[in-house]
Motif scaffolding. Structure first.
Motif, PDB file in Angstrom:
ATOM      1  N   ILE A  91       0.843  -1.189   0.000  1.00 36.74           N
ATOM      2  CA  ILE A  91       0.000   0.000   0.000  1.00 36.74           C
ATOM      3  C   ILE A  91       0.882   1.243   0.000  1.00 36.74           C
ATOM      4  O   ILE A  91       0.621   2.211  -0.702  1.00 36.74           O
ATOM      5  CB  ILE A  91      -0.941  -0.009   1.219  1.00 36.74           C
ATOM      6  N   TYR A 101      -2.889   6.079   5.582  1.00 36.99           N
ATOM      7  CA  TYR A 101      -3.726   5.531   4.520  1.00 36.99           C
ATOM      8  C   TYR A 101      -4.993   4.932   5.107  1.00 36.99           C
ATOM      9  O   TYR A 101      -5.054   4.541   6.265  1.00 36.99           O
ATOM     10  CB  TYR A 101      -2.961   4.482   3.699  1.00 36.99           C
ATOM     11  N   GLU A 102      -6.007   4.881   4.279  1.00 35.39           N
ATOM     12  CA  GLU A 102      -7.287   4.320   4.709  1.00 35.39           C
ATOM     13  C   GLU A 102      -7.945   3.610   3.540  1.00 35.39           C
ATOM     14  O   GLU A 102      -8.015   4.136   2.426  1.00 35.39           O
ATOM     15  CB  GLU A 102      -8.204   5.426   5.212  1.00 35.39           C
ATOM     16  N   THR A 103      -8.396   2.390   3.774  1.00 34.61           N
ATOM     17  CA  THR A 103      -9.161   1.630   2.799  1.00 34.61           C
ATOM     18  C   THR A 103     -10.549   1.386   3.385  1.00 34.61           C
ATOM     19  O   THR A 103     -10.856   1.834   4.490  1.00 34.61           O
ATOM     20  CB  THR A 103      -8.489   0.279   2.475  1.00 34.61           C
ATOM     21  N   CYS A 126      -6.681   7.831 -10.518  1.00 38.00           N
ATOM     22  CA  CYS A 126      -5.801   8.294  -9.447  1.00 38.00           C
ATOM     23  C   CYS A 126      -5.771   9.816  -9.441  1.00 38.00           C
ATOM     24  O   CYS A 126      -5.477  10.432 -10.465  1.00 38.00           O
ATOM     25  CB  CYS A 126      -4.390   7.740  -9.633  1.00 38.00           C
ATOM     26  N   SER A 141      -5.882   9.883  -3.951  1.00 36.92           N
ATOM     27  CA  SER A 141      -7.105   9.090  -3.905  1.00 36.92           C
ATOM     28  C   SER A 141      -7.088   8.129  -5.081  1.00 36.92           C
ATOM     29  O   SER A 141      -6.980   8.547  -6.236  1.00 36.92           O
ATOM     30  CB  SER A 141      -8.341   9.993  -3.982  1.00 36.92           C
ATOM     31  N   ASN A 177     -11.164  -1.323  -5.258  1.00 39.33           N
ATOM     32  CA  ASN A 177     -11.410  -0.768  -3.937  1.00 39.33           C
ATOM     33  C   ASN A 177     -10.985   0.694  -3.945  1.00 39.33           C
ATOM     34  O   ASN A 177     -10.409   1.181  -4.913  1.00 39.33           O
ATOM     35  CB  ASN A 177     -10.628  -1.540  -2.863  1.00 39.33           C
ATOM     36  N   LYS A 178     -11.250   1.374  -2.853  1.00 43.99           N
ATOM     37  CA  LYS A 178     -10.866   2.773  -2.730  1.00 43.99           C
ATOM     38  C   LYS A 178      -9.766   2.911  -1.694  1.00 43.99           C
ATOM     39  O   LYS A 178      -9.807   2.297  -0.633  1.00 43.99           O
ATOM     40  CB  LYS A 178     -12.065   3.638  -2.344  1.00 43.99           C
ATOM     41  N   LEU A 179      -8.771   3.723  -2.002  1.00 44.78           N
ATOM     42  CA  LEU A 179      -7.642   3.947  -1.112  1.00 44.78           C
ATOM     43  C   LEU A 179      -7.393   5.444  -0.995  1.00 44.78           C
ATOM     44  O   LEU A 179      -7.245   6.136  -2.001  1.00 44.78           O
ATOM     45  CB  LEU A 179      -6.390   3.243  -1.645  1.00 44.78           C
ATOM     46  N   GLU A 180      -7.371   5.941   0.242  1.00 44.49           N
ATOM     47  CA  GLU A 180      -7.071   7.340   0.501  1.00 44.49           C
ATOM     48  C   GLU A 180      -5.726   7.416   1.214  1.00 44.49           C
ATOM     49  O   GLU A 180      -5.498   6.720   2.206  1.00 44.49           O
ATOM     50  CB  GLU A 180      -8.154   7.974   1.379  1.00 44.49           C
ATOM     51  N   ILE A 181      -4.833   8.267   0.712  1.00 40.86           N
ATOM     52  CA  ILE A 181      -3.484   8.365   1.262  1.00 40.86           C
ATOM     53  C   ILE A 181      -3.132   9.831   1.498  1.00 40.86           C
ATOM     54  O   ILE A 181      -3.418  10.685   0.655  1.00 40.86           O
ATOM     55  CB  ILE A 181      -2.438   7.755   0.308  1.00 40.86           C
TER      56      ILE A 181
END
Length: 285
Positions: free
Chosen positions: A19, A90-92, A228, A250, A255-259
């Motif tokens: 990640i 980070y957040e999924t 992205c 973003s 899936n969605k990943l916020e960093i």
């Protein structure tokens, strides 16, 4: 959390690295919303205005994009070495975590990464050069040596070593070999849509067109269904360059990943601080 528990969670740390790798290396793609082409800043309310506008020369899109790219290229950070400390959150949809990452770069040669998790314990060291990647897991004492293409296989992005460097430093990526497809002035900021060989690229510049504030990459292949967004902020002067100390990323795919990346400290053209020796033992996969 003690070392025994951390050792048991080695697989989780490895997933965390992937990640994190997305933070440092990912360039993604998806549904692209073209911005409206602005033919003139004036509104046509009557025949008089229409006649005046008809006399105006047509906008030379090729000249506009050439000037734009020249400005952006001149604003790219040039360096010989870089040392930095990043705080990465980070957040999924399923979980969230954070790391402290120390980075040392010798331009065009090597990138050293040291990833610390809970209580400052080192969970991973990675060395990336032009043709290979070495992954060191201190808790399990495992070493893996892989070709650079390994990162491309994991992330599914055809980047080069130079692209990785630019992404870490905060320079714009995938700006070469592009054609303008749309542009407009939005509240004093130039917004330009570009078409490259691999990606559609939507960028937003600051008022004097020297810094990229936002970059959106979409795969030309619409079947990928990935996108992205990267935002750059809190630019700090470094000589004639501007270094972005905050990056928000973003990523939307399956899936969605916020960093969020925050630069806690950085320096250029100094002796490397975060290098490490590569153990002789290890396996190549």
């Amino acid at each position: 959390m003690d070392l025994a528990i951390l050792a048991k969670n080695n697989k989780s740390m490895k997933k965390g690295f992937y990640i994190l790798g997305l933070v440092l290396f990912l360039v993604a793609c998806s549904t692209y919303r073209k911005v409206q082409v602005i033919k003139d800043a004036l509104s046509i309310n009557d025949s008089t205005n229409a006649a005046l506008l008809a006399k105006k020369p047509k906008v030379d899109s090729a000249a506009i994009i050439k000037g734009l790219l020249n400005k952006v290229d001149l604003a790219k950070i040039d360096f010989t070495t870089m040392n930095a400390k990043f705080k990465v959150d980070y957040e999924t949809l399923k979980n969230a975590d954070n790391y402290i990452v120390n980075v040392s770069i010798q331009k065009d040669k090597a990138i050293y990464l040291t990833v610390r998790g809970a209580m400052g314990v080192i969970g991973l060291k990675a060395l990336i050069n032009k043709d290979s990647v070495v992954l060191i897991y201190p808790l399990s004492k495992k070493v893996e040596r892989k070709p650079l293409s390994y990162l491309q296989e994991v992330i599914k992005i055809p980047f080069t070593y130079a692209t990785v460097e630019d992404l870490v430093v905060g320079n714009p990526i995938f700006m070469n070999a592009t054609n303008i497809i749309s542009y407009k002035n939005n509240n004093g900021k130039l917004q330009v849509g570009l078409m490259g060989t691999l990606f559609k690229n939507l960028i937003i510049l600051n008022e004097d067109n020297t810094k990229i504030l936002h970059l959106k990459l979409d795969d030309v292949d619409i079947n990928q269904h990935r996108t992205c967004d990267i935002s750059y902020s809190d630019h700090t002067s470094y000589g004639k360059f501007q270094f972005p100390q905050y990056r928000d990323i973003s990523i939307v795919a399956n899936n969605k990943l916020e960093i969020h990346m925050e630069v806690k400290e950085f320096g250029f053209d100094e002796p490397l601080k975060y290098t490490f020796a590569i153990p002789k033992a290890g396996k190549r996969k």
